[in-house]
Design a protein around this motif. Structure first.
Motif, PDB file in Angstrom:
ATOM      1  N   ILE A   1       0.963  -0.999   0.351  1.00 21.10           N
ATOM      2  CA  ILE A   1      -0.045  -0.345  -0.078  1.00 21.10           C
ATOM      3  C   ILE A   1       1.007   1.053   0.252  1.00 21.10           C
ATOM      4  N   ALA A   2       2.260   1.520   0.470  1.00 26.42           N
ATOM      5  CA  ALA A   2       3.159   2.331   0.673  1.00 26.42           C
ATOM      6  C   ALA A   2       3.419   2.055  -0.241  1.00 26.42           C
TER       7      ALA A   2
ATOM      8  N   SER B   1       1.425   6.363  -7.176  1.00 25.18           N
ATOM      9  CA  SER B   1       1.013   7.419  -7.586  1.00 25.18           C
ATOM     10  C   SER B   1       0.362   8.528  -7.507  1.00 25.18           C
ATOM     11  N   ALA B   2       1.202   8.820  -6.159  1.00 26.44           N
ATOM     12  CA  ALA B   2       1.436  10.114  -6.089  1.00 26.44           C
ATOM     13  C   ALA B   2       2.860  10.556  -6.850  1.00 26.44           C
TER      14      ALA B   2
ATOM     15  N   PRO C   1      -5.092   1.906  -3.391  1.00 28.76           N
ATOM     16  CA  PRO C   1      -4.188   3.538  -3.765  1.00 28.76           C
ATOM     17  C   PRO C   1      -4.385   4.318  -4.684  1.00 28.76           C
ATOM     18  N   PHE C   2      -4.650   6.026  -4.782  1.00 29.15           N
ATOM     19  CA  PHE C   2      -5.112   6.799  -5.860  1.00 29.15           C
ATOM     20  C   PHE C   2      -4.908   8.697  -5.955  1.00 29.15           C
TER      21      PHE C   2
ATOM     22  N   LEU D   1       7.811  -1.217 -11.351  1.00 28.42           N
ATOM     23  CA  LEU D   1       7.027  -1.376  -9.759  1.00 28.42           C
ATOM     24  C   LEU D   1       6.697  -2.409  -9.093  1.00 28.42           C
ATOM     25  N   VAL D   2       6.171  -3.749 -10.447  1.00 28.40           N
ATOM     26  CA  VAL D   2       6.582  -4.834  -9.819  1.00 28.40           C
ATOM     27  C   VAL D   2       7.116  -5.498  -8.678  1.00 28.40           C
ATOM     28  N   LYS D   3       8.899  -4.884  -9.441  1.00 28.94           N
ATOM     29  CA  LYS D   3       9.669  -5.022  -8.439  1.00 28.94           C
ATOM     30  C   LYS D   3       9.739  -5.112  -7.181  1.00 28.94           C
ATOM     31  N   PHE D   4       8.952  -4.267  -6.768  1.00 28.30           N
ATOM     32  CA  PHE D   4       9.011  -3.496  -5.622  1.00 28.30           C
ATOM     33  C   PHE D   4       7.644  -4.689  -4.777  1.00 28.30           C
ATOM     34  N   LEU D   5       6.311  -4.953  -5.450  1.00 26.71           N
ATOM     35  CA  LEU D   5       5.455  -5.628  -4.539  1.00 26.71           C
ATOM     36  C   LEU D   5       5.245  -7.064  -4.091  1.00 26.71           C
TER      37      LEU D   5
END
Length: 159
Positions: free
Chosen positions: A33-34, A40-41, A67-68, A155-159
């Protein structure tokens, strides 16, 4: 570090910079979530002419709001419905020049005119989608598509 004035290159170079910034921002953080919140920010700050940037996450067979940045949004989207649900069911990016011409479009924000949705897939599993709306018709082009797919791949690397 994350100032819009830093983006002085061409469109592709600017996207490459924002992808590097994403990696630096998320490095060492394990909370999904973070990481999605910061992603997104970061994209919301980077992209112009957009009115919504965020994520829908797979939960119990449907997409659920994550998150958005932007106005309040639809909370649940069935897989296969609307642009987000179509991207999820096909696991293919959907770049829509005119959302009102898209069959079954779900209008969460009446101001949205165009949309791009990139599926988030890790190890063959659909985690969700990145959804970006614009109040302009035909806002997103081939470069946006290619580079936003690269953004999601990072991004997927950090999920």
């Amino acid at each position: 570090m994350f100032n819009v004035e830093n983006y002085q290159g061409n469109k592709e170079e600017n996207y490459q910079l924002v992808i590097k910034q994403l990696a630096a921002l998320l490095e060492g953080e394990k909370n999904t979530i973070a990481n999605l919140s910061n992603a997104s920010a970061l994209l919301n700050q980077f992209l112009d002419r957009t009115n919504w940037v965020g994520f829908y996450l797979m939960e119990d067979g449907e997409l659920v709001l994550g998150p958005f940045q932007g106005l309040p949004a639809c909370v649940r989207i069935p897989v296969g419905r609307g642009v987000c649900g179509t991207a999820a069911s096909r696991q293919e990016t959907q770049r829509i020049a005119d959302v009102h011409a898209f069959p079954g479009h779900i209008a969460c924000d009446a101001a949205s005119q165009s949309e791009i949705v990139i599926p988030i897939v890790k190890d063959g599993t659909l985690l969700g989608v990145l959804d970006i709306d614009s109040p302009e018709k035909d806002r997103f082009d081939e470069i946006d598509e290619k580079m936003l797919e690269a953004f999601v791949k990072e991004l997927v690397k950090f999920l």
